[in-house]
Design a protein around this motif. Structure first.
Motif, short mmCIF file in Angstrom:
data_model
loop_
_atom_site.label_atom_id
_atom_site.label_comp_id
_atom_site.label_asym_id
_atom_site.label_seq_id
_atom_site.Cartn_x
_atom_site.Cartn_y
_atom_site.Cartn_z
N ALA A 1 0.85 -1.19 0.00
CA ALA A 1 0.00 0.00 0.00
C ALA A 1 0.88 1.25 0.00
N LEU A 2 0.26 2.40 -0.23
CA LEU A 2 0.99 3.67 -0.29
C LEU A 2 1.67 3.97 1.04
N SER A 3 0.98 3.73 2.14
CA SER A 3 1.57 4.02 3.45
C SER A 3 2.82 3.18 3.69
N GLU A 4 2.80 1.94 3.24
CA GLU A 4 3.96 1.06 3.40
C GLU A 4 5.11 1.53 2.50
N LEU A 5 4.80 1.97 1.29
CA LEU A 5 5.83 2.46 0.38
C LEU A 5 6.44 3.77 0.88
N ARG A 6 5.64 4.60 1.53
CA ARG A 6 6.16 5.87 2.06
C ARG A 6 7.16 5.63 3.19
N ARG A 7 6.97 4.55 3.95
CA ARG A 7 7.88 4.25 5.06
C ARG A 7 9.25 3.78 4.58
N ASN B 1 12.66 3.57 2.07
CA ASN B 1 13.56 4.51 1.40
C ASN B 1 13.32 4.43 -0.10
N VAL B 2 13.10 5.57 -0.74
CA VAL B 2 12.78 5.60 -2.16
C VAL B 2 13.96 5.10 -3.00
N ASP B 3 15.17 5.33 -2.55
CA ASP B 3 16.35 4.91 -3.31
C ASP B 3 16.51 3.39 -3.38
N THR B 4 15.96 2.69 -2.42
CA THR B 4 16.13 1.24 -2.38
C THR B 4 14.95 0.46 -2.94
N LEU B 5 13.92 1.16 -3.42
CA LEU B 5 12.75 0.47 -3.95
C LEU B 5 13.04 -0.17 -5.30
N LEU B 6 12.38 -1.29 -5.56
CA LEU B 6 12.46 -1.91 -6.88
C LEU B 6 11.71 -1.04 -7.89
N TYR B 7 11.97 -1.27 -9.17
CA TYR B 7 11.35 -0.45 -10.21
C TYR B 7 9.82 -0.53 -10.17
N GLU B 8 9.28 -1.75 -10.00
CA GLU B 8 7.82 -1.92 -9.97
C GLU B 8 7.22 -1.20 -8.77
N ASP B 9 7.90 -1.30 -7.62
CA ASP B 9 7.41 -0.62 -6.41
C ASP B 9 7.51 0.90 -6.55
N LEU B 10 8.57 1.36 -7.20
CA LEU B 10 8.73 2.80 -7.40
C LEU B 10 7.63 3.33 -8.33
N LYS B 11 7.33 2.58 -9.38
CA LYS B 11 6.25 2.96 -10.28
C LYS B 11 4.91 3.01 -9.54
N ARG B 12 4.67 2.03 -8.71
CA ARG B 12 3.43 1.99 -7.92
C ARG B 12 3.38 3.15 -6.94
N TYR B 13 4.51 3.47 -6.31
CA TYR B 13 4.57 4.59 -5.37
C TYR B 13 4.20 5.90 -6.06
N VAL B 14 4.78 6.15 -7.23
CA VAL B 14 4.50 7.40 -7.95
C VAL B 14 3.03 7.46 -8.35
N LYS B 15 2.50 6.35 -8.82
CA LYS B 15 1.11 6.30 -9.25
C LYS B 15 0.16 6.58 -8.08
N LEU B 16 0.38 5.89 -6.95
CA LEU B 16 -0.51 6.06 -5.81
C LEU B 16 -0.35 7.43 -5.16
N ASP B 17 0.89 7.95 -5.15
CA ASP B 17 1.13 9.28 -4.58
C ASP B 17 0.44 10.36 -5.42
N ASN B 18 0.53 10.26 -6.74
CA ASN B 18 -0.17 11.22 -7.60
C ASN B 18 -1.68 11.13 -7.41
N ARG B 19 -2.19 9.94 -7.29
CA ARG B 19 -3.63 9.76 -7.08
C ARG B 19 -4.07 10.39 -5.76
N ALA B 20 -3.26 10.23 -4.71
CA ALA B 20 -3.59 10.81 -3.41
C ALA B 20 -3.56 12.34 -3.47
N LYS B 21 -2.58 12.90 -4.19
CA LYS B 21 -2.50 14.36 -4.32
C LYS B 21 -3.70 14.91 -5.09
#
Length: 131
Positions: free
Chosen positions: A92-98, A100-120
């Motif tokens: 989930a977005l809350s788990e991805l926010r906790r 470190n963005v630098d250590t995320l896998l590509y798929e997780d980073l893509k999901r983070y950006v998508k969910l973060d934009n949706r929340a904004k």
């Protein structure tokens, strides 16, 4: 001239109302027996007639052909590897926010950006709706 326009608008509105009344969907209900109250024994869910062995060895209800049969369940080695990944839960977005963005896998980073934009977007829309 204004009266003619008003009459034509009134005719259009009345025909739209008539069409919407005629085209309404209704649901058929069975006729209730006299004196019956609530759900009777005939309305109760019927027990499945399939044996446990058949349920465990076939995909019940997956047949799409008129004359076909339900497909058999194969061993896991017969299915492609990516199929098992569909079952895995995505974070989930809350788990991805906790994390470190630098250590995320590509798929997780893509999901983070998508969910973060949706929340904004949701937050901006709620702020605009309140004003």
């Amino acid at each position: 001239m204004l009266m003619n326009h008003a009459r034509s608008v009134r005719r259009i509105l009345s025909t739209k109302v008539a069409v919407s009344v005629v085209c309404q969907r209704t649901f058929a209900t069975g006729k209730a027996k006299k004196g019956s109250k609530g759900v009777g024994p005939s309305d109760a869910l019927k027990a499945s007639t399939l044996s446990k062995e058949v349920k465990a060895s076939t995909v019940v209800g997956a047949n799409i052909l008129k004359d076909g049969t339900d497909p058999k369940i194969l061993p896991n080695s017969k299915y492609p590897d990516w199929l098992c990944q569909l079952i895995d839960k995505r974070p989930a977005l809350s788990e991805l926010r906790r994390k470190n963005v630098d250590t995320l896998l590509y798929e997780d980073l893509k999901r983070y950006v998508k969910l973060d934009n949706r929340a904004k977007i949701k937050e901006n829309n709620s702020l605009k709706a309140k004003n």
